[in-house]
Design an enzyme around this catalytic site. Sequence first.
Site, PDB file in Angstrom:
ATOM      1  N   CYS A 203      -0.236   5.507  -3.603  1.00  0.00           N
ATOM      2  CA  CYS A 203      -1.042   5.347  -4.541  1.00  0.00           C
ATOM      3  C   CYS A 203      -0.941   6.457  -5.568  1.00  0.00           C
ATOM      4  O   CYS A 203      -1.186   6.341  -6.675  1.00  0.00           O
ATOM      5  CB  CYS A 203      -2.677   5.450  -4.090  1.00  0.00           C
ATOM      6  SG  CYS A 203      -2.985   6.722  -3.205  1.00  0.00           S
TER       7      CYS A 203
ATOM      8  N   GLU B 269     -11.266   4.156  -2.522  1.00  0.00           N
ATOM      9  CA  GLU B 269      -9.990   4.985  -2.623  1.00  0.00           C
ATOM     10  C   GLU B 269      -8.932   3.699  -3.150  1.00  0.00           C
ATOM     11  O   GLU B 269      -8.315   3.000  -2.457  1.00  0.00           O
ATOM     12  CB  GLU B 269      -9.479   5.661  -1.805  1.00  0.00           C
ATOM     13  CG  GLU B 269     -10.101   6.861  -1.132  1.00  0.00           C
ATOM     14  CD  GLU B 269     -10.231   7.925  -1.835  1.00  0.00           C
ATOM     15  OE1 GLU B 269      -9.358   8.074  -2.944  1.00  0.00           O
ATOM     16  OE2 GLU B 269     -11.136   9.053  -1.821  1.00  0.00           O
TER      17      GLU B 269
ATOM     18  N   GLU C  69       0.916  -1.123 -11.263  1.00  0.00           N
ATOM     19  CA  GLU C  69       1.208  -0.260 -10.181  1.00  0.00           C
ATOM     20  C   GLU C  69       2.453  -0.916  -9.478  1.00  0.00           C
ATOM     21  O   GLU C  69       2.479  -1.989  -9.074  1.00  0.00           O
ATOM     22  CB  GLU C  69       0.133  -0.235  -9.337  1.00  0.00           C
ATOM     23  CG  GLU C  69       0.238   0.734  -7.865  1.00  0.00           C
ATOM     24  CD  GLU C  69      -0.897   1.015  -7.075  1.00  0.00           C
ATOM     25  OE1 GLU C  69      -1.407  -0.263  -6.706  1.00  0.00           O
ATOM     26  OE2 GLU C  69      -1.063   1.973  -6.657  1.00  0.00           O
TER      27      GLU C  69
ATOM     28  N   LYS D 233     -10.808  -0.939  10.386  1.00  0.00           N
ATOM     29  CA  LYS D 233      -9.968  -2.254  10.160  1.00  0.00           C
ATOM     30  C   LYS D 233      -8.669  -1.966   9.618  1.00  0.00           C
ATOM     31  O   LYS D 233      -8.683  -1.824   8.525  1.00  0.00           O
ATOM     32  CB  LYS D 233     -10.816  -3.182   9.627  1.00  0.00           C
ATOM     33  CG  LYS D 233      -9.732  -4.595  10.070  1.00  0.00           C
ATOM     34  CD  LYS D 233      -9.844  -5.675   8.864  1.00  0.00           C
ATOM     35  CE  LYS D 233      -8.885  -5.295   7.697  1.00  0.00           C
ATOM     36  NZ  LYS D 233      -7.609  -5.304   7.993  1.00  0.00           N
TER      37      LYS D 233
END
Length: 495
Positions: free
Chosen positions: A295, A261, A392, A185
């Site tokens: 990331c 992850e 982040e 997905k």
Amino acid sequence: MAATADETRVVEGVKTQLFIGGQWRDATGGATLDVEDPATGETIATVADATHEDADAALAAATEAFKTWRNVAPRERADILRRAYDLIHARAEELALLMTLEMGKPVAESLGEITYANNFLRWYSEEAVRINGRFTVNETGKGRVLTLRQPIGPCLFITPWNFPLAMGTRKIGPALATGCTCVVKPAKQTPLSMLALAQIFEEAGLPGGVLNVITASSSGSIMAPLIEDPRVRKMSFTGSTPVGKELIKQSAEQVLKVSMELGGNAPFLVFEDADLDAAVEGALLAKMRNGGEACTSANRFHVHESVASEFADRLAAKIGALKVGRGTEDGIQVGPLIDEAQRSKVAELVDDAVGKGARVLTGGARVDGAGYFYEPTVLADVPDGADLLSEEIFGPVAPITTFASDEEAIARANDTEYGLVSYIFTTDLNRAFKVIESLETGMIGLNQGMVSNAGAPFGGVKQSGFGREGGPEGLDEYLETKYVAMNVGTEPTAL
Ligand code: NAP
């Protein structure tokens, strides 16, 4: 804005239905969702919007296909992966254009991702024929240990929008190599690259049901029942830490094996003995690759106080000179952010830092007009309490702070709940090793601003997740070890 003939051709070449059991089909009920070009805000395609029934059908197809795919000769599995690699290689330019249209990054960067993504298929096509168990003699001499390594079973893969192809292939490559099947997905913002990949695998001769792709607007409601379904044996998720935590909770129901992850908050350390030219080049790559939406993006720059000012000025000159625009245009180096929500988050983080005393060396504002552009930004003298040091950023913003000693650099680097990657710039090997051994991250770039490599184990520690993708470690994620205790051999001699 009118699409060019090439843009129309690559988008129209993608099948926009669900790919289930080797068939392309509409979503049950016929719902669709729009895909937008983040550089213009315009809809470029409409894809099927899967329901729970569709997700269930995809899992049923993967479950059925596993019965045969697991027994297909390793060489045959390898050849299919290799054929897919060759097809992607031949079509890299059109796939790159497609990726830019749905994700925004400059075409040259999309081409870089296509190569990186494709390397996983080549790497794992080469590994498919080298999956070994082991055989040992018991220490007493009586009895033998045999281990088999077998495919774990049907897998669920959930991928993010920032690397629309590579985050898929680094799961699909090892899964298919080992004999696993999967339901993928992709993120709703960037489904086209994954649908194009499904078409390529179909052309490469992959049997129906081995790879199933479902696109959906309501990920949570369609994926939760699958995650709790006993037919699934493995889930690999790439995305944000908050969603990852939710999925870990759901996976507890079936004690599902999971790889996570997740997000990062990469420190970039520049020591006083660093080669500053290399450090600035590395910083540019670590910060601006993918427009900062990675990331692995350097999230905070900790620079020794004796070189901080020079480093900041040089980085600001480079970042301030980057050409921002639609990624399809020549010479563009930074594209738009993925959507307005992401741009607003970046703007809020910059405003917070500036409000707390950070100095803007370049950038610091949205770009007016269509699309979700934000100026490449460098902030100096960022105070400890600024939110962007702990969150982040996921955008083209480089905050710079200073340190006075190695111990302080290490403490600052580790002062986060994340642990994906860090970057170190120093010419002193002893210092490099001391720092490498002290950093709490799964990966380290030593005098280089990028770590991604299909042959190396990518992954994090702490709240950046667990599990590894790439290299031999990436294959292990899809194999179960079965141990056979064998009552054979001679009677033990006196020990
Ligand atoms: P996200 O919001 O967590 O979404 C990632 C994927 O999860 C998307 O496909 C999303 O679907 C799906 N999803 C969202 N909520 C879900 C739920 N409740 N149940 C099942 N699926 C759900 O992350 P993102 O904004 O797309 O990606 C950015 C994040 O990914 C950043 O934090 C980045 O650091 C991380 N990332 C990590 C790595 C790594 O290797 N560590 C690599 C790349 C990115 P929809 O969007 O379609 O709803």
